[in-house]
Design an enzyme around this catalytic site. Structure first.
Site, short mmCIF file in Angstrom:
data_model
loop_
_atom_site.label_atom_id
_atom_site.label_comp_id
_atom_site.label_asym_id
_atom_site.label_seq_id
_atom_site.Cartn_x
_atom_site.Cartn_y
_atom_site.Cartn_z
N GLY A 78 -12.29 1.38 -1.16
CA GLY A 78 -10.91 0.96 -1.32
C GLY A 78 -10.75 -0.21 -2.26
N LEU A 79 -11.78 -0.48 -3.08
CA LEU A 79 -11.73 -1.58 -4.04
C LEU A 79 -11.61 -1.07 -5.47
CD1 LEU A 79 -14.40 -3.92 -2.40
CD2 LEU A 79 -11.90 -4.07 -2.24
N SER A 115 -24.66 7.20 -16.40
CA SER A 115 -24.28 6.15 -15.46
C SER A 115 -25.38 5.92 -14.44
CB SER A 115 -22.98 6.51 -14.73
OG SER A 115 -23.24 7.38 -13.66
N SER A 175 -13.14 1.38 -7.46
CA SER A 175 -14.25 1.59 -8.40
C SER A 175 -13.84 2.53 -9.53
CB SER A 175 -15.46 2.15 -7.66
OG SER A 175 -15.14 3.35 -6.97
N SER A 176 -12.94 3.46 -9.25
CA SER A 176 -12.52 4.40 -10.30
C SER A 176 -11.72 3.68 -11.39
CB SER A 176 -11.69 5.54 -9.70
OG SER A 176 -10.55 5.05 -9.03
N ASP A 212 -3.80 0.33 -9.41
CA ASP A 212 -5.21 -0.02 -9.58
C ASP A 212 -5.52 -0.33 -11.03
OD1 ASP A 212 -5.28 0.57 -6.92
OD2 ASP A 212 -6.48 2.39 -7.12
N GLU A 257 0.84 -1.21 0.00
CA GLU A 257 0.00 0.00 0.00
C GLU A 257 0.87 1.25 0.00
OE1 GLU A 257 -3.25 -0.18 -1.12
OE2 GLU A 257 -3.44 -1.61 0.52
N HIS A 258 0.54 2.19 -0.88
CA HIS A 258 1.25 3.46 -1.04
C HIS A 258 2.70 3.25 -1.49
CE1 HIS A 258 -1.74 6.42 0.50
NE2 HIS A 258 -2.23 5.33 1.05
#
Length: 383
Positions: A125-126, A64, A128-129, A173, A30-31
């Protein structure tokens, strides 16, 4: 109905195709991505779908299930609209169109209607973007004859997120969403963009990944994420290196001497997290998934104490799932909310779910969404 079905329905007309891309859960790392380090995410079964119809003009029209309002932009106005900002959710698909045209100058753009539907939880945190970006990039790559491969499309998604939306994220991501493989995680070197699909074997080992979506929403374009990134940049500058990727655990004693306490702890998280990713991949290769639990626990402690991106709800989810028999657990995603994951024997999932719900209720927290995720396939054309 699936996201693909819902996107078709929302389009309300004949589609030339439907494309989809998944969210992702980050097993560990992470990060580290924007520090050119190592990450280890996997695509999940929850997806965003983009149904596309051709137009007879040069307008991109996006709709959307996230919003009742459609947004229209002509190709000639795209630069100006992206620069002006304020597009809200539409900044993601329109940002992808804008970035794709920059990255593929030989593409043949034309007007399109795009309808988006998703079953990836937003703000959890999954990613979506990245699912939106992957679906739209895959669609426009085909419809506009851009000819980009999946790594290039991941780069398009990152450009959209960084420059169009203004979220200073790395490329993890988008790479996970584009390159996902069933029953595997993607070991990614964020400096070289080299990848390896590493078999996870959770099901064969009788293990599941249990997600606790705390429903505490976060936003990567706001200050906390940016401040962490700036601290990492300060740490790298103090050592005269391009990024924290160039440092190892052997550099930590000197880092503690030359950095202020906050910057040192941010740097320590990234350096040790990079090592934990490498150790996780090695443990999976050598001993299988039951061997990685302690690394997940150590990762959460580092994010909670050194990087300071956890919240009480995430800590409670981790503590409760560990007490319920999880081999390891950690928050996942950018932090300041979102979700925690737990690696847990499948037979313990129902009891652990009840324990998490009870613990949240006892603490006066909003009831979370608790569900399992399965390592799944990346971006694809569905129809």
């Amino acid at each position: 109905m699936t996201a693909v079905d819902n996107a078709r329905t929302l389009l309300a007309g004949p589609a030339v195709g439907v494309w989809s891309a998944p969210g992702r859960a980050n097993l560990i790392g992470e990060h580290t991505d924007y520090n050119e380090g190592f990450v280890f995410p996997f695509a999940i079964a929850q997806r965003t779908a983009a149904a596309v119809a051709l137009r007879h003009d040069d307008v991109i029209r996006v709709r959307s299930t996230f919003s009742p309002d459609a947004v229209e932009v002509s190709l000639g106005e795209l630069d100006a609209r992206i620069t002006a900002g304020g597009l809200d959710w539409a900044g993601y698909p329109l940002g992808v169109a804008w970035a794709l045209l920059r990255e593929a100058p030989n593409a043949t753009p034309r007007g399109v209607d795009i309808a988006l539907a998703s079953d990836v939880p937003v703000g959890a945190g999954l990613s979506s973007s990245a699912a939106i970006e992957g679906a739209v990039a895959s669609a426009l790559n085909d419809v506009w004859n851009a000819g980009l491969d999946k790594v290039a499309l991941a780069r398009v998604g990152r450009i959209a997120e960084n420059d169009a939306v203004g979220a200073p994220t790395g490329i993890m991501d988008q790479m996970a969403s584009m390159l996902g493989v069933a029953d595997a995680a993607t070991f990614l070197d964020c400096r070289t963009l080299e990848t390896r699909a590493v078999p996870l074997g959770f099901a064969d080992a009788g293990l599941s990944i249990l997600v606790t979506d705390t429903l505490v929403e976060h936003a990567h374009s706001t200050g906390g994420y940016r401040e962490r990134r700036e601290a990492c940049e300060r740490g790298a500058a103090a050592f005269g290196v391009a990024s924290l990727r160039d440092l190892s655990v052997d550099d930590l004693p000197r880092a503690e001497q030359i950095l202020d306490d906050v910057t040192f702890r941010r740097v320590r998280h990234v350096i040790t997290e990079n090592q934990r990713v490498l150790d996780t991949v090695a443990a999976l290769d050598a001993d299988g998934p039951a061997a990685i639990g302690g690394l997940l626990v150590a990762s959460h402690a580092s994010m909670r104490d050194d990087f300071e991106i956890s919240v009480p709800e995430l800590d409670l989810a981790v503590e409760t799932t560990l007490a319920s028999g999880a081999l390891g657990a950690r928050m996942t995603g950018g932090g300041f909310g979102g979700a925690a994951i737990a690696l847990i024997p499948t037979g313990l999932v129902p009891a652990a779910t009840e324990a998490v719900l009870a613990a949240f209720a006892a603490s006066g927290f909003r009831a979370p969404n608790v569900f399992t995720v399965v390592p799944s396939e990346g971006a694809r054309r569905d129809a």
